[in-house]
Write a protein that holds these residues in place. Structure first.
Motif, PDB file in Angstrom:
ATOM      1  N   LYS A  94       0.836  -1.188   0.000  1.00 10.15           N
ATOM      2  CA  LYS A  94       0.000   0.000   0.000  1.00 10.15           C
ATOM      3  C   LYS A  94       0.877   1.246   0.000  1.00 10.15           C
ATOM      4  CE  LYS A  94      -4.024  -2.036   2.297  1.00 10.15           C
ATOM      5  NZ  LYS A  94      -4.959  -1.943   3.441  1.00 10.15           N
ATOM      6  N   GLN A  95       0.522   2.148  -0.869  1.00  9.88           N
ATOM      7  CA  GLN A  95       1.280   3.388  -0.971  1.00  9.88           C
ATOM      8  C   GLN A  95       0.861   4.339   0.134  1.00  9.88           C
ATOM      9  OE1 GLN A  95       1.888   5.333  -4.861  1.00  9.88           O
ATOM     10  NE2 GLN A  95       0.751   7.050  -4.028  1.00  9.88           N
ATOM     11  N   PRO A  96       1.832   4.947   0.809  1.00 13.92           N
ATOM     12  CA  PRO A  96       1.439   5.922   1.838  1.00 13.92           C
ATOM     13  C   PRO A  96       0.748   7.114   1.203  1.00 13.92           C
ATOM     14  CG  PRO A  96       3.797   6.024   1.395  1.00 13.92           C
ATOM     15  CD  PRO A  96       3.275   4.811   0.670  1.00 13.92           C
ATOM     16  N   GLU A  97      -0.018   7.797   2.017  1.00 12.09           N
ATOM     17  CA  GLU A  97      -0.735   8.956   1.505  1.00 12.09           C
ATOM     18  C   GLU A  97       0.266  10.017   1.055  1.00 12.09           C
ATOM     19  OE1 GLU A  97      -4.144  12.174   2.985  1.00 12.09           O
ATOM     20  OE2 GLU A  97      -3.615  10.417   4.194  1.00 12.09           O
ATOM     21  N   GLU A 251       3.226   6.795  -6.974  1.00 10.78           N
ATOM     22  CA  GLU A 251       2.304   6.888  -8.097  1.00 10.78           C
ATOM     23  C   GLU A 251       1.620   8.254  -8.065  1.00 10.78           C
ATOM     24  OE1 GLU A 251      -0.344   3.628  -8.280  1.00 10.78           O
ATOM     25  OE2 GLU A 251      -1.403   4.356 -10.050  1.00 10.78           O
ATOM     26  N   ARG A 252       1.502   8.883  -9.198  1.00  9.77           N
ATOM     27  CA  ARG A 252       0.968  10.249  -9.271  1.00  9.77           C
ATOM     28  C   ARG A 252      -0.536  10.226  -8.986  1.00  9.77           C
ATOM     29  NH1 ARG A 252      -0.371  14.557 -13.102  1.00  9.77           N
ATOM     30  NH2 ARG A 252       1.071  16.303 -12.880  1.00  9.77           N
ATOM     31  N   PRO A 253      -1.010  10.999  -8.005  1.00  7.05           N
ATOM     32  CA  PRO A 253      -2.445  10.982  -7.688  1.00  7.05           C
ATOM     33  C   PRO A 253      -3.314  11.620  -8.760  1.00  7.05           C
ATOM     34  CG  PRO A 253      -1.142  11.802  -5.827  1.00  7.05           C
ATOM     35  CD  PRO A 253      -0.236  11.771  -7.013  1.00  7.05           C
TER      36      PRO A 253
END
Length: 433
Positions: A94-97, A251-253
């Motif tokens: 999971k990517q951190p916020e 990853e680009r939001p």
């Protein structure tokens, strides 16, 4: 005459001593035949040799027989639990916020106008949108009039026209006269490809002549409509294609870009129960619809990993040097399709993965080549594998593809839609700095 209790006790002892005890048969683990155990004497002596039945295993155990006791210990020994299980598919971490704020284009001052008593003087930067892409002078006009001069050192086009010419429009008010001109740029496809890296632009220029002959100007800016969406696809080896932030950490939001921006794209393969793998991007196409075969269709990576966009259009698109075998990063300069109502593009790439080999890391059909400084360079270690990018890679004399050494995994992955906006030029009074 009375009988005494002592005599009765002696009589019972005699009777018991004259009886023979019938004992059960049992089979000793050490002997093959059943044995009959008999005996005379006190009951407690005969009972000491009886076989006992184990309450857990149900086996008759003779306490005096070591083999029988050993059998009991084997039957009651601990059972080893099974620890093997089917391999589980790895979970995507999971990517951190990530704090992300999409960049908004800064209005570029690339047009300047001076209004004289009888004429208008306009200067236009050839980098009209501030993206580094120089426009074609023949595609720019002031009310249908072409440029009257050029400052080559400053990369500036010059227009000079009388107030009544170049399709000017005169508007009269109670306090002033207003001459209006339209500076128009018609975008053109690059290198014969169906894509545009600069949008069309229209700038209104007005010369106001009140009593004091003041000059004013107004800028027209488009309204930006944000839209965000990210799609990541997975295949047999968990291939992925992601839009990345500028530092390549996350990853680009957002999927919002503007013409002239570089789109950071990362192709990767998750190594699941495999030897170490190296990933390659065989080919990539861009379309205005999710279908990879839709028209218009622009192929910007082809010929087994040759990123041809820079050679075809003069862009800065390129592969970055590889830092990890199972990841490959590249940058694509943003563009839109000519004569399309939508500013959305979809990217579809054909990825393949091969085992990491120290002896032959890359070859003609497994490479990542960029066109920079008028030559082909690789993201890996040997630029010679890029020598076929101007011809046909992977073809031998007979016209058949070179055989693949060892196993190979492959799959098509898509990402999109990617929203591409246009940067708007504005103009100011006075010269262009």
């Amino acid at each position: 005459m009375e009988l005494k209790p002592v005599g009765l006790g002696v009589l019972l002892f005699v009777l018991l001593g004259s009886c023979s005890a019938q004992l059960p048969k049992w089979r000793s683990p050490s002997l093959g035949q059943p044995q009959q155990i008999t005996g005379r004497g006190p009951v407690q002596q005969v009972g000491a040799r009886l076989p006992l039945q184990d309450p857990v295993s149900g086996v008759l155990v003779n306490p005096e027989d070591p083999l029988s006791v050993q059998l009991k210990q084997v039957m009651q020994g601990p059972v080893k639990k099974l620890t093997w299980h089917f391999p589980q598919a790895p979970e995507k971490p999971k990517q951190p916020e990530v704090y992300f704020e999409p960049r908004q284009p800064v209005s570029v001052v690339s047009v300047a106008a001076d209004c004289g008593e009888n004429s208008v003087y306009v200067e236009v930067k050839k980098d009209l949108f501030g993206t580094g892409e120089l426009i074609n002078p023949s595609a720019l006009s002031l009310g249908g009039c072409t440029a009257t001069g050029e400052d080559s050192a400053a990369q500036v086009l010059i227009f000079e026209a009388e107030l009544q010419l170049c399709n000017s429009v005169l508007t009269t008010t109670a306090d002033e006269l207003v001459y209006s001109f339209i500076l128009q740029y018609a975008s053109e496809p690059l290198g014969g490809m169906p894509i545009l890296r600069t949008g069309g632009a229209t700038v209104a220029i007005e010369c106001h002549y009140p009593r004091l002959h003041n000059v004013s100007s107004n800028a027209l800016l488009p309204a930006w409509i944000p839209y965000a969406s990210t799609v990541t696809a997975e295949e047999r080896l968990v291939f992925s294609l992601r839009l990345m932030t500028d530092d390549w950490q996350y990853e680009r939001p957002s999927n919002q870009y503007f013409l002239g921006d570089l789109i950071n794209i990362e192709a990767s393969v998750m190594q699941y129960n495999h030897v170490p793998l190296r990933i390659f991007v065989d080919s990539c196409v861009a379309t205005a619809a999710p279908d990879a075969n839709a028209v218009p269709r622009y192929s910007f990576i082809e010929n087994y990993g040759c990123l041809v966009d820079a050679k075809l259009t003069g862009s800065t698109s390129r592969f970055l040097p590889r830092v990890q075998a199972d990841k490959l990063q590249f940058q694509l300069e943003a563009f839109v399709f000519q004569q399309q109502g939508s500013n959305l593009i979809y990217l579809t790439c054909f990825l393949k993965a091969t085992p990491v080999s120290a002896s032959a890391p890359t070859d003609a059909v497994h490479k990542a080549c960029s066109f920079t400084a008028n030559r082909w360079t690789t993201a890996d270690d040997d630029d010679r594998v890029c020598g076929c990018c101007d011809t046909s890679c992977g073809l031998r004399d007979g016209g058949s593809a070179s055989p693949v050494a060892g196993p190979q995994w492959e799959g098509n992955i898509s990402v999109g839609p990617v929203w591409i906006g246009e940067k708007s030029p504005v103009w100011q009074r006075g010269g262009v700095n």
